[in-house]
Scaffold this motif. Sequence first.
Motif, PDB file in Angstrom:
ATOM      1  N   ASN A  44       0.873  -1.179   0.000  1.00  0.00           N
ATOM      2  CA  ASN A  44       0.000   0.000   0.000  1.00  0.00           C
ATOM      3  C   ASN A  44       0.911   1.230   0.000  1.00  0.00           C
ATOM      4  OD1 ASN A  44      -2.666   0.557  -0.070  1.00  0.00           O
ATOM      5  ND2 ASN A  44      -3.039   0.150   2.099  1.00  0.00           N
ATOM      6  N   ALA A  45       0.906   2.012  -1.069  1.00  0.00           N
ATOM      7  CA  ALA A  45       1.910   3.088  -1.178  1.00  0.00           C
ATOM      8  C   ALA A  45       1.256   4.466  -1.216  1.00  0.00           C
ATOM      9  CB  ALA A  45       2.740   2.894  -2.444  1.00  0.00           C
ATOM     10  N   VAL A  46       2.003   5.443  -0.711  1.00  0.00           N
ATOM     11  CA  VAL A  46       1.572   6.839  -0.803  1.00  0.00           C
ATOM     12  C   VAL A  46       2.712   7.645  -1.416  1.00  0.00           C
ATOM     13  CG1 VAL A  46       2.316   7.394   1.566  1.00  0.00           C
ATOM     14  CG2 VAL A  46       0.601   8.819   0.455  1.00  0.00           C
ATOM     15  N   GLU A  47       2.350   8.590  -2.270  1.00  0.00           N
ATOM     16  CA  GLU A  47       3.341   9.497  -2.844  1.00  0.00           C
ATOM     17  C   GLU A  47       3.031  10.899  -2.344  1.00  0.00           C
ATOM     18  OE1 GLU A  47       3.465   9.588  -7.149  1.00  0.00           O
ATOM     19  OE2 GLU A  47       5.313  10.765  -7.144  1.00  0.00           O
ATOM     20  N   PHE A  48       4.047  11.565  -1.800  1.00  0.00           N
ATOM     21  CA  PHE A  48       3.906  12.950  -1.326  1.00  0.00           C
ATOM     22  C   PHE A  48       4.445  13.882  -2.411  1.00  0.00           C
ATOM     23  CE2 PHE A  48       4.057  12.464   3.630  1.00  0.00           C
ATOM     24  CZ  PHE A  48       2.871  11.749   3.578  1.00  0.00           C
ATOM     25  N   VAL A  66      -2.069   2.938  -4.729  1.00  0.00           N
ATOM     26  CA  VAL A  66      -1.275   4.159  -4.532  1.00  0.00           C
ATOM     27  C   VAL A  66      -2.223   5.321  -4.232  1.00  0.00           C
ATOM     28  CG1 VAL A  66       0.341   5.809  -5.578  1.00  0.00           C
ATOM     29  CG2 VAL A  66       0.453   3.385  -6.214  1.00  0.00           C
ATOM     30  N   VAL A  67      -1.895   6.068  -3.191  1.00  0.00           N
ATOM     31  CA  VAL A  67      -2.551   7.356  -2.990  1.00  0.00           C
ATOM     32  C   VAL A  67      -1.510   8.408  -3.398  1.00  0.00           C
ATOM     33  CG1 VAL A  67      -3.676   8.929  -1.388  1.00  0.00           C
ATOM     34  CG2 VAL A  67      -3.941   6.454  -1.090  1.00  0.00           C
ATOM     35  N   ALA A  68      -1.776   9.100  -4.501  1.00  0.00           N
ATOM     36  CA  ALA A  68      -0.847  10.110  -5.022  1.00  0.00           C
ATOM     37  C   ALA A  68      -1.344  11.476  -4.554  1.00  0.00           C
ATOM     38  CB  ALA A  68      -0.790  10.048  -6.540  1.00  0.00           C
ATOM     39  N   THR A  69      -0.507  12.172  -3.757  1.00  0.00           N
ATOM     40  CA  THR A  69      -0.963  13.435  -3.154  1.00  0.00           C
ATOM     41  C   THR A  69      -0.069  14.596  -3.569  1.00  0.00           C
ATOM     42  OG1 THR A  69       0.395  13.321  -1.138  1.00  0.00           O
ATOM     43  CG2 THR A  69      -1.683  12.096  -1.115  1.00  0.00           C
ATOM     44  N   ASP A  70      -0.637  15.772  -3.544  1.00  0.00           N
ATOM     45  CA  ASP A  70       0.116  16.999  -3.787  1.00  0.00           C
ATOM     46  C   ASP A  70      -0.703  18.141  -3.197  1.00  0.00           C
ATOM     47  OD1 ASP A  70       2.546  17.684  -6.044  1.00  0.00           O
ATOM     48  OD2 ASP A  70       1.321  19.383  -5.377  1.00  0.00           O
ATOM     49  N   CYS A  71      -0.027  19.222  -2.823  1.00  0.00           N
ATOM     50  CA  CYS A  71      -0.784  20.372  -2.297  1.00  0.00           C
ATOM     51  C   CYS A  71      -1.414  21.185  -3.418  1.00  0.00           C
ATOM     52  CB  CYS A  71       0.120  21.253  -1.445  1.00  0.00           C
ATOM     53  SG  CYS A  71       1.382  22.120  -2.400  1.00  0.00           S
ATOM     54  N   SER A  72      -0.981  20.931  -4.659  1.00  0.00           N
ATOM     55  CA  SER A  72      -1.399  21.783  -5.779  1.00  0.00           C
ATOM     56  C   SER A  72      -2.449  21.091  -6.659  1.00  0.00           C
ATOM     57  CB  SER A  72      -0.157  22.118  -6.623  1.00  0.00           C
ATOM     58  OG  SER A  72      -0.511  22.364  -7.956  1.00  0.00           O
ATOM     59  N   PRO A  73      -3.670  21.618  -6.705  1.00  0.00           N
ATOM     60  CA  PRO A  73      -4.685  21.026  -7.580  1.00  0.00           C
ATOM     61  C   PRO A  73      -4.256  21.045  -9.052  1.00  0.00           C
ATOM     62  CG  PRO A  73      -5.704  22.559  -6.023  1.00  0.00           C
ATOM     63  CD  PRO A  73      -4.218  22.723  -5.885  1.00  0.00           C
ATOM     64  N   GLY A  74      -3.499  22.074  -9.465  1.00  0.00           N
ATOM     65  CA  GLY A  74      -3.047  22.149 -10.859  1.00  0.00           C
ATOM     66  C   GLY A  74      -2.103  21.008 -11.195  1.00  0.00           C
ATOM     67  N   MET A  75      -1.202  20.695 -10.285  1.00  0.00           N
ATOM     68  CA  MET A  75      -0.287  19.568 -10.499  1.00  0.00           C
ATOM     69  C   MET A  75      -1.072  18.253 -10.521  1.00  0.00           C
ATOM     70  SD  MET A  75       2.892  20.031 -11.049  1.00  0.00           S
ATOM     71  CE  MET A  75       4.469  20.757 -10.658  1.00  0.00           C
ATOM     72  N   ALA A 108       6.194   4.888   1.558  1.00  0.00           N
ATOM     73  CA  ALA A 108       5.947   6.307   1.271  1.00  0.00           C
ATOM     74  C   ALA A 108       7.080   6.800   0.375  1.00  0.00           C
ATOM     75  CB  ALA A 108       5.901   7.114   2.562  1.00  0.00           C
ATOM     76  N   PHE A 109       6.710   7.490  -0.712  1.00  0.00           N
ATOM     77  CA  PHE A 109       7.698   7.971  -1.684  1.00  0.00           C
ATOM     78  C   PHE A 109       7.553   9.482  -1.853  1.00  0.00           C
ATOM     79  CE2 PHE A 109       8.701   9.191  -6.092  1.00  0.00           C
ATOM     80  CZ  PHE A 109      10.038   8.822  -6.149  1.00  0.00           C
ATOM     81  N   MET A 110       8.694  10.149  -1.997  1.00  0.00           N
ATOM     82  CA  MET A 110       8.669  11.605  -2.186  1.00  0.00           C
ATOM     83  C   MET A 110       9.897  12.024  -2.990  1.00  0.00           C
ATOM     84  SD  MET A 110       8.452  14.517   0.745  1.00  0.00           S
ATOM     85  CE  MET A 110       9.873  13.989   1.645  1.00  0.00           C
ATOM     86  N   SER A 111       9.694  12.786  -4.052  1.00  0.00           N
ATOM     87  CA  SER A 111      10.805  13.222  -4.902  1.00  0.00           C
ATOM     88  C   SER A 111      10.805  14.734  -5.071  1.00  0.00           C
ATOM     89  CB  SER A 111      10.681  12.553  -6.279  1.00  0.00           C
ATOM     90  OG  SER A 111      11.454  13.239  -7.231  1.00  0.00           O
ATOM     91  N   LEU A 112      11.927  15.347  -4.786  1.00  0.00           N
ATOM     92  CA  LEU A 112      12.162  16.783  -5.004  1.00  0.00           C
ATOM     93  C   LEU A 112      11.131  17.659  -4.307  1.00  0.00           C
ATOM     94  CD1 LEU A 112      13.150  16.885  -8.810  1.00  0.00           C
ATOM     95  CD2 LEU A 112      14.364  15.893  -6.894  1.00  0.00           C
ATOM     96  N   VAL A 113      10.766  17.286  -3.093  1.00  0.00           N
ATOM     97  CA  VAL A 113       9.729  18.011  -2.362  1.00  0.00           C
ATOM     98  C   VAL A 113      10.233  18.527  -1.012  1.00  0.00           C
ATOM     99  CG1 VAL A 113       7.422  17.857  -1.324  1.00  0.00           C
ATOM    100  CG2 VAL A 113       7.902  16.619  -3.435  1.00  0.00           C
ATOM    101  N   ILE A 114      11.112  17.766  -0.346  1.00  0.00           N
ATOM    102  CA  ILE A 114      11.388  18.055   1.066  1.00  0.00           C
ATOM    103  C   ILE A 114      11.912  19.477   1.280  1.00  0.00           C
ATOM    104  CG2 ILE A 114      13.751  17.137   1.187  1.00  0.00           C
ATOM    105  CD1 ILE A 114      12.849  15.861   3.914  1.00  0.00           C
ATOM    106  N   HIS A 115      12.649  20.028   0.298  1.00  0.00           N
ATOM    107  CA  HIS A 115      13.214  21.372   0.495  1.00  0.00           C
ATOM    108  C   HIS A 115      12.162  22.475   0.395  1.00  0.00           C
ATOM    109  CE1 HIS A 115      13.533  20.390  -3.790  1.00  0.00           C
ATOM    110  NE2 HIS A 115      13.492  21.676  -4.053  1.00  0.00           N
ATOM    111  N   PHE A 116      10.956  22.137  -0.054  1.00  0.00           N
ATOM    112  CA  PHE A 116       9.876  23.125  -0.061  1.00  0.00           C
ATOM    113  C   PHE A 116       9.066  23.069   1.236  1.00  0.00           C
ATOM    114  CE2 PHE A 116      10.349  22.222  -4.677  1.00  0.00           C
ATOM    115  CZ  PHE A 116      10.808  23.482  -5.042  1.00  0.00           C
ATOM    116  N   THR A 117       9.460  22.191   2.149  1.00  0.00           N
ATOM    117  CA  THR A 117       8.681  21.969   3.366  1.00  0.00           C
ATOM    118  C   THR A 117       9.569  22.165   4.591  1.00  0.00           C
ATOM    119  OG1 THR A 117       9.190  19.615   3.628  1.00  0.00           O
ATOM    120  CG2 THR A 117       7.399  20.163   2.104  1.00  0.00           C
ATOM    121  N   GLU A 118       8.951  22.054   5.756  1.00  0.00           N
ATOM    122  CA  GLU A 118       9.712  21.966   6.996  1.00  0.00           C
ATOM    123  C   GLU A 118      10.104  20.487   7.103  1.00  0.00           C
ATOM    124  OE1 GLU A 118      11.658  21.851  10.086  1.00  0.00           O
ATOM    125  OE2 GLU A 118      11.061  23.848   9.362  1.00  0.00           O
ATOM    126  N   PRO A 119      11.390  20.130   6.847  1.00  0.00           N
ATOM    127  CA  PRO A 119      11.750  18.716   6.710  1.00  0.00           C
ATOM    128  C   PRO A 119      11.341  17.848   7.906  1.00  0.00           C
ATOM    129  CG  PRO A 119      13.574  20.083   5.988  1.00  0.00           C
ATOM    130  CD  PRO A 119      12.555  21.013   6.575  1.00  0.00           C
TER     131      PRO A 119
END
Length: 220
Positions: A44-48, A66-75, A108-119
Amino acid sequence: MIDEQRAFWSKVAPSYDRVVDLQIGPATRALVRERLVREGRLGNAVEFGCGTGFYTQVLAERAERVVATDCSPGMLAMAQQRIDAANVRFRVEDCQRTTLADGAFDTAFMSLVIHFTEPAATLAEMRRILKPGGTLIISNLDPQALGGLARVRCLARIIYHGLTGYRTKPPKASLNHAPTEQQLHDLLIRAGFEVLSSETFRDPSRSSNIPVEYVRALRR
Ligand SMILES: C[S@@+](CC[C@H](N)C(=O)[O-])C[C@H]1O[C@@H](n2cnc3c(N)ncnc32)[C@H](O)[C@@H]1O
């Protein structure tokens, strides 16, 4: 802060795949995706921060769901156009504070995102939604791994293509917040993970292309 991220990424979503390849080297994300193909079953995987879904199809092929998530509706709209796998669901989520259930995921998978967040907040959230023994996979940009002039060239290319390709003011968080490989390991350990492996990928076409760390960690 999250509103700023959401607005920026929704605006630039149609140009993202073209611009990011100019910024970090055309082969970089493909190399990371080839590495992801070599993962075992993901359960069971999630993508941030799935963005345009560049990695989502591979996750779908290796996972039950897979639950594929993003904060941006456009993305997310771009990702939905790209992915037609029946086992993928898309959701708007802030990866620092999701509505996902405790211990719901094996991977849980995340690519090129952590630097846009509070790690620390993002890693704590990943730990919360993973089952004990679950796997975290992070792909992280690491400009600090380059020497002096190469690092200057790398950052100049990222800024130049970002400004000319997107023509819109970027969110405040930037590569200055990208953890180095060692900092990421330390953050993971502090967040309750054991680092299993760390590999570096870089488009070899230029010596100043940015290195990307592919880090796997176990949720304790
Ligand atoms: C550089 S793109 C990476 C997209 C994709 N993962 C990739 O590697 O091509 C960053 C993505 O992170 C998303 N993002 C930024 N901050 C976020 C947050 N707090 N929660 C969820 N997604 C976020 C953006 O909307 C964008 O889609």
